[in-house]
Structures are given as structure tokens and as C-alpha cells.
Scaffold this active site. Sequence first.
Site, short mmCIF file in Angstrom:
data_model
loop_
_atom_site.label_atom_id
_atom_site.label_comp_id
_atom_site.label_asym_id
_atom_site.label_seq_id
_atom_site.Cartn_x
_atom_site.Cartn_y
_atom_site.Cartn_z
N LYS A 1 47.60 51.03 42.76
CA LYS A 1 48.48 50.23 42.23
C LYS A 1 49.51 51.14 42.28
O LYS A 1 48.60 51.93 41.28
CB LYS A 1 47.57 49.67 41.30
CG LYS A 1 49.05 48.67 40.50
CD LYS A 1 48.05 47.88 39.36
CE LYS A 1 49.89 47.28 38.87
NZ LYS A 1 49.55 46.42 37.65
N ARG B 1 42.31 50.31 40.21
CA ARG B 1 41.86 49.44 39.89
C ARG B 1 40.63 49.08 40.04
O ARG B 1 40.41 48.92 41.67
CB ARG B 1 42.75 48.78 39.44
CG ARG B 1 42.30 47.59 39.16
CD ARG B 1 43.37 46.34 38.52
NE ARG B 1 44.30 45.23 39.90
CZ ARG B 1 45.52 44.86 39.85
NH1 ARG B 1 46.27 45.20 38.34
NH2 ARG B 1 45.84 44.47 40.56
N ASP C 1 48.90 34.48 40.51
CA ASP C 1 49.38 35.35 40.71
C ASP C 1 48.68 36.35 40.08
O ASP C 1 47.67 37.10 41.08
CB ASP C 1 50.55 36.13 41.96
CG ASP C 1 52.02 36.54 40.89
OD1 ASP C 1 51.82 35.27 40.58
OD2 ASP C 1 51.78 37.47 40.97
N ASP D 1 46.13 42.19 35.54
CA ASP D 1 47.65 42.99 34.91
C ASP D 1 48.30 42.66 33.35
O ASP D 1 49.17 41.84 33.10
CB ASP D 1 48.13 41.61 36.06
CG ASP D 1 49.37 42.79 37.00
OD1 ASP D 1 50.23 43.49 36.53
OD2 ASP D 1 49.68 42.12 37.44
#
Length: 504
Positions: free
Chosen positions: A112, A175, A251, A261
Site C-alpha cells: 500500500k 499488508r 469498499d 483500512d
Amino acid sequence: MAAIPFTLQNSYARELEGFSVPWRPEAAPEPKSLFFNASLADELGLDAAALAGEAGTALFAGNALPEDAEPIAQAYAGHQFGGFSPQLGDGRAVLLGEVIDRAGRRRDIALKGSGRTPFSRGGDGKAAVGPMLREVLVGEAMHALGIPTTRALAVVATGQPVLRETVLPGAVLTRVAASHIRVGTFQFFAARGDVARVRQLAEYTIARHDPDLAGTPGRFLALLERVCARQAALIAQWMNVGFIHGVMNTDNMTLSGETIDYGPCAFVEAYDPAAVFSSIDRHGRYAFGNQPGIAQWNLTRLAEALLPLLSDEPEEAAAQATAVIEAFPAMHARHLLAGQRAKLGLQRVEGADEAADAALAADWLALLHAGHADFTLAWRRLADAAAGADAPLRALFADASAPEAWLARWRERCAREDEGRAVDGTAAGEARAGRMRRANPWVIPRNHRVEEALAAASDDGDLGPFDRLLDALRRPYDEIAENARYAEPAPAEVTACYQTFCGT
Ligand code: AMP
Ligand code: MG
């Protein structure tokens, strides 16, 4: 190029054509390791010693991928703050591939902050050191608290500045996730009327997360039920530790049931269902107390995407999906109460009055709310009360007598379970206190401590505060004198002004 000591699988890329685009991460000019999760690497069956060195840093920077890697950027859509965006996708992430961990589970490994992709829209594809280290701290804390979550395997500083409100040092996070399948992934194809791809994705999700359902009639409705059950359990855990996700867009909700997230997330300090810290959540859509309702709203969007798979009869499909969605609040309430009972030190729940116990828990929360009491400390000090010391709990209230009536009720309930033996100062009381201290953390990632650690790392390149906080967060139930500063609430005026940002 450094040798990378592991091979990746690519089931998502291979089995789901049209769900992603092949994409390579951008190289970082001057990669420097900031964090490496050796125990997670080991859990994944990777060579932790090798990855801790230069080869690992090159890999986690996106500079040296395994030769046969087939990295991709995934497509997804999503409802953001209630409005539908048909085209989101990995705008700053790439999925390197999958590994099978020591327990035989397939886990995604993704970067990410590794540069622009075809899904970047206006974004720069980058991430900054602070928000990526924040994801480490909160994710590892959640893991230590027993809450399903994606996890950070590594953070590498790129040596490249990132432009936000100010210029910040750039970073890439690695991640690990059970998968990156989101409610929004289903929405992407459902919104395009591509039922065949929705079906393909559902079959893939079943094979990966609910393999016992594979090939069974009614499996798509059963998948919806499973996802609802996982989310009901997950959100209950969030509510019981005071976690505010902050951006529960569709999402950002996984089918696996893992928290994902960690952008504008925060922990509630003084208990308040209206608590919201995200700078962009102006109407409090994702406020602490709204989370179960929002989860149900998101799951309704998943149900809508799955409708064509449930039955050829639209009305029949809608009726089936509605029944599952309508069962969510009660299921969530059951999980919440199970967690609250453990936190209250109640273990004989067979045959106990559910409504009475739920009311006992609700009245406790109302007491904390009215008294502006610190959520985490109040639960923790209730354990002291079980051991006979009420004073620490009372001290959390401006009016020290505020908890009196409620404590009497709670003691009565405890005494019933102890079959009349006195609660306090007895072996039963001590045993209860011990159990409660294993259900109620002493250390959580308090917002001001997280900010302090991130500022030192990002502004001064000093990882000391980050390392020490991480250490404390990994042992959340242990009352260790040297960690006392991490257990203290933030000054109320700090919390009143506290704002979190998406970190984009
Ligand atoms: P988030 O709010 O972090 O869940 O992100 C929502 C969407 O914005 C996702 O599609 C992300 O990939 C995308 N996004 C977030 N930050 C960036 C960025 N800096 N550059 C490109 N895309 C981004
Ligand atoms: Mg997201």
C-alpha cells in the site's frame, strides 16, 4: 537484485479474469526499513531472518519482487458516505500474491502506497510514514485484543517526499489479509449488470472463506448469512473495546470478517456513542454508536449485489435476502452481550435472564456516558471492584457515589452466579477480577499516544516512541508499571479537539 526467499500464488489473478489488472509497484529511491513483523512472517511460513535484512527491505519497498510474481491492482466500487462510486479499486496498492500460512490458510500479501495504478483517479498513489505506522499500531493492537484484522508485515520508508497539506516522508506498508474481497468488489460487477462475474466472485469467495458451502444448493444465501455473522461478531468486538473505524464505506468492509483500512480510526475515551473524530465525517455517519447500523446498511448493499444469484424469481430473492439482513441486529446484540458478560465477569450465562443482563450492561454504559467516564479504565476498574476495591472506579466519576446503585445491582447478579458466596475479597471475587482483567484491556491505542509516536517517527525519524507503544499494545491486558503512561486517558481538552484524517 537480492534473492527473495519465497514464492507467491496468484489464485485471484488467475481464477478471476477481469477483476484486476496486472500492475507493478513503483520502485522506491532510498528504501529504509521502519518496521518488520517477524512473528507474523513466521506465522506465514516465511523466512523471517532473511526478510529482516536487505532482501526484505527491497521486497517490501516494491523494488525487488520474486521473479515469477504476478502483481495486480484489484477493481472495486463502493458506497462512500452513502454515495455510490462505481469505480474505485486499488488506487495506491498492489496485491503481490498469496501465501499459504502455517495453519494452511491462504493469505494475501499486498503493498500500500506503492505508486499510481489505473485506479488512482486524482490520487498520487503514495502513502506517508505516519499513516502507515498508524496502521501497524492499531492493527497490532486489534490483533492482540483478539479482534480479526488485516495485519502489517512491514513498513519501508521510500526516501521520497509525499505532498499532503505539508510535505511528508513517503512509505510503503505491506499488508497481510485473509483476502481483499470487499462488499465493494461485488458492487463493482453488480453495478455493471455483470451477473456472471458476481457469480464467479461469489464462488471464489465461498471456496476461499467458506469451503464447506462449495457446491451446496443455497450456497449464495448461505454466504450472505456467513458474512453477516462474521460482521455481527466483528462489530460487537469493536463496540466492546471502543474502536471507531471512522470510514465504514462498503469498499472498507471485507467478506472475510477482518477489520480493514485503518485510516481515520480512533478509540473512544470518555464513553459517548456520538463520538466521531474523522475530519471528513461531518455528519457523524460513522460515529461510534452508529457502527452496527452502518454494518447492516453495508450488508444490505452486499445482499442487493447477490440478489440475482439467490433466485430467478426477484421477489423470492428479495424475501430471502431481507430475512437475512433483518436478522442482523439480533445477531449483533447476541455477540455484544456475550462480550459484555465476559467484561462484567459473568460466566454462568446458561439459563440466565438475557434481557436482564443486557439491561445491566446498557445501564452501566449509560452511567459511563452520564459521568463522562473513561470507557477503557471504567471496565478495567470494575475488575478492581470485583476484588473488593471500589475506590479506583469511583474516582473516575465527578460524583464518587454515582456508580453506587448500579454496583449493588451488579453485585447481586454476581452473587447469584456465585451461589450466594460473597463477591468481594473472596476467592470467587478474586477469580472474577482475574477473568475480568483478561477480558478488559488496560492498554489500548489511545489517540494522543498514537499521535505522539507517529509525530516522533515522521518529524524526527525517531522510532523509539513507536517501538515502546507497540510493545505495550502487544500486551494489552498486562498491568505493567512502565506502561502506565499508555493507560492514562488523554486530557479532555485534547480529545475535544482530536481529529483524524484519511491519510491519503
Ligand atoms: P480509502 O478511503 O483509503 O479506503 O480509499 C478509497 C479509495 O481511494 C480507494 O480506491 C483507494 O485506492 C483510493 N486512494 C486513497 N488514497 C489514494 C492515493 N493517495 N492515491 C490514489 N488513490 C488513493
Ligand atoms: Mg479503503
